[in-house]
Enzyme design. Structure first.
Site, PDB file in Angstrom:
ATOM      1  N   HIS A   1      82.554   9.927 -28.361  1.00 53.48           N
ATOM      2  CA  HIS A   1      83.029   8.750 -29.091  1.00 53.48           C
ATOM      3  C   HIS A   1      84.330   8.206 -28.499  1.00 53.48           C
ATOM      4  CE1 HIS A   1      85.342  11.720 -31.695  1.00 53.48           C
ATOM      5  NE2 HIS A   1      86.232  10.741 -31.660  1.00 53.48           N
TER       6      HIS A   1
ATOM      7  N   SER B   1      90.834  13.962 -31.335  1.00 54.72           N
ATOM      8  CA  SER B   1      89.488  13.840 -30.769  1.00 54.72           C
ATOM      9  C   SER B   1      89.563  14.077 -29.262  1.00 54.72           C
ATOM     10  CB  SER B   1      88.923  12.444 -31.035  1.00 54.72           C
ATOM     11  OG  SER B   1      88.636  12.278 -32.403  1.00 54.72           O
TER      12      SER B   1
ATOM     13  N   ASP C   1      79.329  16.060 -28.942  1.00 52.71           N
ATOM     14  CA  ASP C   1      80.234  14.907 -28.832  1.00 52.71           C
ATOM     15  C   ASP C   1      81.149  15.069 -27.618  1.00 52.71           C
ATOM     16  OD1 ASP C   1      81.819  12.707 -29.261  1.00 52.71           O
ATOM     17  OD2 ASP C   1      82.318  13.181 -31.331  1.00 52.71           O
TER      18      ASP C   1
END
Length: 712
Positions: A83, A644, A219
Site C-alpha cells: 500500500h 507502514s 502487504d
C-alpha cells in the site's frame, strides 16, 4: 528472599517494558537498553544507532515522506508495504500491463521502472539543539511571539549548522516544544520499482479486513535505490548505479514464536499520548462520534450506488476505501478508549500528578494546569465540533462542496495576491480538476450532499450556520443545487472559469453551488476558525507546560515523545490477545486462512490460481513452519501511521517481518496505549520470500539477500 526480590524485579521490568513507547534511537542508553535486554534483545544500542559506525539506522529510510522502508541487499534493494508503493505501481499500470491485477517483477535490473518524485530519506545523524532553538525566548510572554522567535531560530540553524552539500538539516520539536532535535538527512531521488505481488495477495481482504485480526495479506513491494558514481543522491539517470548501503538487513528464516523479542524501527506519523482526560473524553464522546456519523452516511450512499453499477464501483473504489479507512479507525479507537477506561485512568494519573506538584512545591508553576485544561477544553468544544463538521462535510466527503471550496480559495487569491496569481491558479485548477471530475458522479454526490448537509444544518451549533442552512429541506436544496449549479460537470465548470478575473468572479458568484460553498466557508472562517485557533494556541501552551512538568516530576524514564514522523524505535514481544469475553486471538496466521476466506471472483477475497496450486501441493520451499506456510503475526510494538513498511527485527537485528497495520481494538494507541489489547500486525518475512521465490520465480532477487538462521 533474594530470589523472590529478583523475580519481582524482573516482573516489574517485564510489565513496564510492555507499556508502549516510540523512542528516539540516539537516546536508548540506560532504561531502554535494560528493558530491551530484559525482553530478550541480544544486541547493543550502538548496533541500533551509531554515528561513526554502520548501524541499523542506516538500513531504515523514510519512504516517500509517509511510510518506512528497509534496505535488504548490498545492491540497494528496499522493502516496503504494497500500500506504500501502490501509487507507483498504479502509475505504471495500463490495460496491457496491469501490474495492480497481475503484479510486477523485474528479472533483471534494466527492467526496473523509474518513478518520478518518489524519494527515500536516510538519517545520517541526530543531535539535540534545544538550547540553540530556544535562545532569546525566555523573556517573551506572548505565545505568538515566542513561536515566531523559535521558527526564526530554526530557519537560521537549519541553514548554518554543518552538513555535506548533498545533505539537509531538519529540526523537529519533541515533548510539545520542550526539546528540539537536529536530523541530518540524505534524500535519494532515483528509486525504481522492482517487484510487487498482485493486489489479490498484496491487498487480500481489502476494506473488510482493514484494521482487524486475523489478517492474511502479503502487504509488500520492492524498490531499488540508485545513486551517482560516488554513491551519492542524484536525480534519475541511465548512468546511475545501484546504491551501496552502509548497512542492510539480514533476513531470518527461523520464524517467530510467542514471547520472542521484536523491535520495529520506523517513522511513526502522529500520536497524542499526553492529552489530559478532558481532551480524551471530548474525542471519545463528541468529536469521534460526529465524524463517524458523517462518514457512515457517506459510505452508505456510495455503497448503495456501487452495488448496482459497476462503472460507479470503479469510479468510487479508491474514494470509498479512503473514507472507510479512518471511519473504521475512529470506531475502533472510540471503543478501545472506552473499553480500556482511558479517561478514568488519565484522571487517576492527574490526581497523582497533582500530588507530585504539591510534594515538589511547584504549585505556583503547575498547580492550575488541570483546571486551566478543563476551562479551555470547555470553551473550545463548540468550535472544535464545528471545525470537524466543516472539515468532514465541506472539505472531504461532499465533492461538489470540496471542489467549490478550491474555487472559493481562488477568489481569495484574487483579493490578496492580484490578477496574475489568480490567472495562474485558475489555469492550474482547470488542469487539475479534469482528473477530479473523471471520477465524479453527480447522482452519487447529490445523495451524499443531501445526507451530509442535513447533518451540518442540524448538528453544527446554530451560531455557526449561514442563514442559507437555517430550517432547510435538504432534499429540496440538493435538487436545486445539483439541477442548476455548473459545479456538477467539468465542461460547464470550464465555462464558469472562462474569461478575465472580473468575468470569472461574476460567473462564480451567480452560481447556486458556489454561493452555498462561499456562505458556509465565510461563516466558518469568520466565526469558527479564528476563535478555535485562539483557544487552541492557549491549549498548546498549556500542553507544553504540562509536558515540562511531567519531565521534571517523573524521573523513571518512561516518558517518550509523541510521534512526529521522525525515526523511532518501539519494542515488545510476539503475543496474542483477548479482545472481549470468550474471544482469544493467537499470534500467527497461515496460508490455510487465506483459503478459508477465498471467494472466487470477489474483489477482496479472490486468490490467484498459482497460489492455490502452491497451497495444494504444499510447495513452500524452505519457508514453511511445520508443514504450513506462515503469513502474518502480531506483537506488542507501539506503532501508528507512518510505521507502514517498518522492519520488524529479532533480538539480533535480523529481519523477521514487515509492519503494516494495527488491530482494531487497539487503534486508540495513538492516544492511550493499553498493553492488553494494542497489537501491531506484521507480514511474516517468510511469506514475502515464498511469494518472491515460489510464486514469482524472482530468483535474481532471492540471490541478492542474506538469509540466516540465527536460532540455529
Amino acid at each position: 528472599m533474594k530470589i523472590l526480590k529478583l523475580l519481582l524485579f524482573f516482573f516489574v521490568i517485564q510489565m513496564q517494558a510492555q507499556q508502549g513507547g516510540m523512542w528516539i534511537p540516539s537516546l536508548l542508553q540506560g532504561m531502554n537498553e535494560k528493558e530491551m535486554k530484559s525482553l530478550g534483545m541480544k544486541m547493543s544500542v550502538k548496533d541500533i544507532y551509531d554515528v561513526n559506525q554502520s548501524s541499523l539506522k542506516d538500513a531504515v529510510p523514510h519512504f516517500n515522506g509517509g511510510c518506512t522502508s528497509e534496505v535488504i541487499s548490498p545492491k540497494g534493494l528496499i522493502l516496503t508495504n504494497h500500500h506504500c508503493g501502490f501509487g507507483a505501481i498504479q502509475k505504471h499500470s495500463t490495460l496491457e500491463h496491469d501490474y495492480l491485477t497481475n503484479g510486477f517483477w523485474a528479472y533483471k535490473m534494466e527492467d526496473e521502472l523509474p518513478n518520478e518524485n518518489l524519494v527515500v530519506t536516510f538519517i545520517v545523524k541526530i543531535e539535540d539543539v534545544t538550547s540553540k532553538v530556544l535562545e532569546g525566548t525566555a523573556n517573551l510572554t506572548s505565545e505568538a511571539e515566542k513561536q515566531k522567535k523559535i521558527q526564526d531560530n530554526i530557519s537560521v540553524l537549519s541553514a548554518s549548522l554543518p552538513k555535506e552539500s548533498w545533505q539537509e538539516n531538519k529540526i523537529r520539536t519533541f515533548y510539545e516544544g520542550n526539546q528540539y532535535m537536529l536530523f541530518v538527512t540524505e534524500t535519494f531521488k532515483d528509486v525504481r520499482l522492482v517487484g510487487a505481488p498482485p493486489s489479490s495477495i498484496g491487498k487480500f481482504g481489502s476494506d473488510t479486513d482493514n484494521w482487524v485480526w486475523p489478517r492474511h495479506n502479503g502487504d509488500f513491494s520492492l524498490f531499488r535505490i540508485y545513486a551517482d558514481k560516488n554513491n551519492r543522491p542524484a536525480t534519475y539517470s541511465k548512468d546511475n548505479i545501484p546504491y551501496t548501503p552502509k548497512h542492510f538487513l539480514p533476513i531470518s528464516l527461523d520464524g517467530v514464536k510467542d514471547d520472542d523479542f521484536t523491535m520495529v524501527f520506523g517513522y511513526p506519523g502522529k500520536t497524542n499520548e499526553y492529552l489530559p482526560s478532558v481532551a480524551i473524553a471530548q474525542i471519545a464522546n463528541e468529536l469521534n462520534p460526529a465524524k463517524i456519523e458523517i462518514r457512515d452516511q457517506a459510505l452508505k450512499v456510495a455503497d448503495g450506488f456501487m452495488r448496482k453499477d459497476n462503472a460507479i464501483k470503479i469510479q468510487y473504489a479508491s474514494k470509498y476505501a479512503s473514507i472507510a479507512n479512518y471511519w473504521k479507525k475512529w470506531i475502533g479507537e472510540t471503543q478501545g478508549l472506552k473499553k480500556s477506561d482511558a479517561v478514568a485512568i488519565k484522571k487517576n494519573q492527574e490526581i497523582a500528578f497533582q500530588e507530585k506538584v504539591v510534594k515538589a512545591g511547584k504549585q505556583a508553576e503547575y498547580g492550575n494546569l488541570m483546571t486551566d485544561f478543563d476551562k479551555n477544553y470547555a470553551e473550545i468544544a463548540p468550535y472544535a465540533l464545528a471545525r470537524d463538521y466543516f472539515s468532514e462535510v465541506v472539505l472531504r466527503n461532499t465533492e461538489l462542496l470540496s471542489g467549490g471550496y478550491t474555487l472559493y480559495q481562488l477568489e481569495q487569491i484574487y483579493y490578496t495576491k492580484g490578477e496574475q496569481a489568480f490567472t495562474d491558479r485558475k489555469n492550474n485548477l482547470l488542469n487539475g480538476l479534469a482528473g477530479y471530475y473523471k471520477d465524479f458522479n453527480p447522482n452519487v454526490d447529490q445523495k451524499v450532499f443531501e445526507q451530509l448537509i442535513q447533518l451540518y444544518a442540524t448538528k453544527v451549533p446554530a451560531a455557526f450556520l449561514p442563514s442559507q442552512l437555517v430550517n432547510i429541506n435538504a432534499s429540496d436544496l440538493a435538487t436545486a443545487i445539483y439541477g442548476q449549479s455548473k459545479l456538477v460537470d467539468y465542461n460547464s465548470l470550464k465555462t464558469l472559469l472562462t474569461g478575465d478575473s472580473k468575468t470569472v468572479l461574476a460567473n462564480l458568484n451567480s452560481d447556486k453551488g458556489y454561493i452555498l460553498v462561499k456562505n458556509i466557508s465565510e461563516k466558518y472562517l469568520k466565526d469558527v476558525a479564528p476563535k478555535y485557533e485562539e483557544i487552541n494556541l492557549k491549549i498548546s501552551a498549556l500542553q507544553r507546560t504540562y509536558m515540562k512538568a511531567q519531565l521534571e516530576l517523573n524521573n523513571d524514564g518512561r516518558l517518550f515523545p509523541d510521534a512526529n514522523s521522525t525515526l523511532r524505535v518501539t519494542y515488545g514481544k510476539v503475543k496474542g490477545y483477548a479482545p472481549k469475553d470468550g474471544t482469544i486471538y493467537t499470534s500467527k496466521t497461515y496460508l490455510d486462512g487465506i483459503m478459508e476466506k477465498y471467494i472466487p471472483g470477489d474483489y477482496e477475497f479472490d486468490v490467484p490460481a498459482k497460489l492455490i496450486d502452491l497451497y495444494k501441493t504444499k510447495n513452500y520451499g524452505p519457508y514453511a513452519e511445520n508443514g504450513k506456510m506462515p503469513v502474518c503475526f502480531i506483537g506488542t510494538n507501539h506503532t501508528t501511521g507512518g510505521n507502514s513498511g517498518s522492519p520488524a527485527l529479532d533480538a539480533k537485528g535480523n529481519l523477521i517481518g514487515l509492519n503494516f497495520d494495527r488491530v482494531w481494538e487497539g487503534t486508540m494507541s495513538d492516544i492511550y496505549y493499553d498493553p492488553s489489547i494494542c497489537r501491531n500486525i506484521m507480514v511474516d518475512v517468510r511469506y514475502i520470500l515464498f511469494i518472491m521465490d515460489k510464486y514469482a520465480g524472482a530468483n535474481n532477487l532471492i540471490n541478492e539477500l542474506k538469509l540466516v538462521h540465527p536460532k540455529k
